[in-house]
Design a protein around this motif. Sequence first.
Motif, short mmCIF file in Angstrom:
data_model
loop_
_atom_site.label_atom_id
_atom_site.label_comp_id
_atom_site.label_asym_id
_atom_site.label_seq_id
_atom_site.Cartn_x
_atom_site.Cartn_y
_atom_site.Cartn_z
N ARG A 108 31.98 115.21 130.93
CA ARG A 108 33.40 115.62 130.88
C ARG A 108 33.94 115.59 129.37
O ARG A 108 33.31 114.55 128.57
CB ARG A 108 34.08 114.61 131.68
N LEU A 109 34.53 116.53 128.66
CA LEU A 109 35.06 116.54 127.68
C LEU A 109 36.52 116.26 127.55
O LEU A 109 37.45 116.88 128.32
CB LEU A 109 34.82 118.08 126.85
N GLN A 110 37.09 115.15 126.83
CA GLN A 110 38.32 114.91 126.83
C GLN A 110 38.73 114.96 125.38
O GLN A 110 37.96 114.70 124.62
CB GLN A 110 38.60 113.37 127.07
N ILE A 111 40.14 115.47 125.16
CA ILE A 111 40.62 116.03 123.89
C ILE A 111 41.92 115.58 123.91
O ILE A 111 42.85 115.82 124.82
CB ILE A 111 40.55 117.36 123.68
N ASN A 112 42.25 114.89 122.71
CA ASN A 112 43.85 115.00 122.11
C ASN A 112 43.81 115.80 120.91
O ASN A 112 42.91 116.69 120.49
CB ASN A 112 44.48 113.41 122.21
N ASP A 113 45.02 115.70 120.24
CA ASP A 113 45.14 116.54 118.97
C ASP A 113 44.04 116.15 117.84
O ASP A 113 43.74 117.33 117.27
CB ASP A 113 46.58 116.41 118.43
N GLN A 114 43.53 115.03 117.66
CA GLN A 114 42.71 114.84 116.71
C GLN A 114 41.22 114.34 117.15
O GLN A 114 40.45 114.08 116.32
CB GLN A 114 43.15 113.50 115.76
N GLU A 115 41.11 113.93 118.48
CA GLU A 115 39.83 113.50 118.81
C GLU A 115 39.32 113.96 120.01
O GLU A 115 39.99 114.74 120.97
CB GLU A 115 40.03 111.79 119.17
N SER A 116 37.80 113.85 120.37
CA SER A 116 37.34 114.28 121.50
C SER A 116 36.21 113.22 122.05
O SER A 116 36.01 112.41 121.11
CB SER A 116 36.69 115.61 121.44
N LEU A 117 36.03 113.23 123.26
CA LEU A 117 35.02 112.14 123.66
C LEU A 117 34.42 113.21 124.76
O LEU A 117 34.79 113.28 125.89
CB LEU A 117 35.89 110.91 124.25
N PHE A 118 33.12 113.19 124.84
CA PHE A 118 32.31 113.92 125.58
C PHE A 118 31.09 112.78 126.11
O PHE A 118 30.44 112.19 125.45
CB PHE A 118 31.36 114.86 125.01
N LYS A 119 30.99 112.69 127.59
CA LYS A 119 30.17 111.87 128.34
C LYS A 119 29.13 112.55 129.15
O LYS A 119 29.60 113.41 129.78
CB LYS A 119 30.88 110.87 128.99
N MET A 120 28.06 112.24 128.82
CA MET A 120 26.95 112.94 129.96
C MET A 120 26.75 112.17 131.21
O MET A 120 25.92 111.26 131.28
CB MET A 120 25.57 112.94 128.96
N GLN A 121 27.76 112.21 132.01
CA GLN A 121 27.70 111.32 133.22
C GLN A 121 28.15 112.18 134.34
O GLN A 121 29.17 112.68 134.54
CB GLN A 121 28.76 110.00 133.10
N GLU A 122 27.05 112.42 135.41
CA GLU A 122 27.30 113.29 136.55
C GLU A 122 28.39 112.77 137.43
O GLU A 122 29.08 113.55 138.01
CB GLU A 122 26.26 113.40 137.21
N SER A 123 28.49 111.49 137.34
CA SER A 123 29.51 110.83 138.48
C SER A 123 30.93 110.59 137.78
O SER A 123 32.00 109.96 138.48
CB SER A 123 28.98 109.51 138.84
N MET A 124 31.42 111.17 136.83
CA MET A 124 32.64 111.22 136.26
C MET A 124 33.65 111.79 137.00
O MET A 124 33.89 112.93 136.93
CB MET A 124 32.91 111.40 134.84
N LYS A 125 34.20 111.29 138.19
CA LYS A 125 35.30 112.07 138.84
C LYS A 125 36.53 111.27 139.08
O LYS A 125 37.09 111.34 139.91
CB LYS A 125 34.85 112.02 140.46
N ASN A 126 36.98 110.49 137.93
CA ASN A 126 38.21 109.68 137.85
C ASN A 126 39.36 110.66 137.80
O ASN A 126 39.44 111.43 136.86
CB ASN A 126 37.98 108.82 136.90
N GLU A 127 39.98 110.47 138.71
CA GLU A 127 41.34 111.52 138.69
C GLU A 127 42.39 111.36 137.31
O GLU A 127 43.17 111.97 137.09
CB GLU A 127 42.02 111.48 139.93
N ALA A 128 42.46 110.02 136.97
CA ALA A 128 43.10 109.63 135.87
C ALA A 128 42.75 110.25 134.49
O ALA A 128 43.46 110.31 133.83
CB ALA A 128 43.28 108.17 135.76
N LEU A 129 41.66 110.65 134.40
CA LEU A 129 40.83 111.56 133.48
C LEU A 129 41.50 112.70 133.27
O LEU A 129 41.09 113.42 134.27
CB LEU A 129 39.32 111.10 133.24
N SER A 130 41.51 113.24 132.02
CA SER A 130 41.82 114.71 131.88
C SER A 130 40.72 115.27 130.91
O SER A 130 40.17 114.64 130.20
CB SER A 130 43.06 115.04 131.36
N GLY A 131 40.77 116.78 130.94
CA GLY A 131 39.68 117.14 129.95
C GLY A 131 39.15 118.63 130.58
O GLY A 131 39.35 119.28 131.38
N PHE A 132 37.83 118.99 129.99
CA PHE A 132 37.33 120.02 130.35
C PHE A 132 36.04 119.79 130.92
O PHE A 132 34.96 118.98 130.37
CB PHE A 132 36.95 120.80 128.93
N ALA A 133 35.79 119.92 132.14
CA ALA A 133 34.61 119.66 132.78
C ALA A 133 33.54 120.86 132.54
O ALA A 133 33.57 121.88 132.86
CB ALA A 133 34.62 119.44 134.31
#
Length: 178
Positions: free
Chosen positions: A1-26
Amino acid sequence: RLQINDQESLFKMQESMKNEALSGFAFTRIMAGFSGTYYSNSQEDICLNQKNAFGRDFIISSKMSSIKWQLSKEQKTIKGFKVYKATGFETIKNNSGEHEISIIAWYTPEINLAFGPVNYVNLPGLILELKRNRNTYTVDSIEEKEVIEIEKPSKGKQVTQAEFEEIGAKVMKNLGSN
């Protein structure tokens, strides 16, 4: 999952990331090849890869601008977005020496964020598909949220890519002498 705001991004290689509170680009991972957590910050021009290797935690740092992209007019559509092709090269070191590998990124200026999967960044739009050797990442879904808080990786010894490769070479040499 790739999470992004205006200046930062966070990409995690986890198959099980299904948290509804997280936003981003799957992204759909077609073939594996990367590990850990990948953080990018455009204001600081830094990319970090937090991972466990050789029995220790590391944070490997590099600059966002380390890949020089060649932009192309070639285009296609991914998930309803017009994307353009960009190619770049990077040098990797392994047991058989240094190798130059090609990277193909398909980015969309319609989403004006210079981020993408892993730490492939610094294009004039969001990367929706990335090919590196036999590894391919393609965006699977896009979600928008009001506020995205991104936590910069802090667990591990901070090293450069060259220092990390040197540590790996020493470990491999020690393993070979046993």
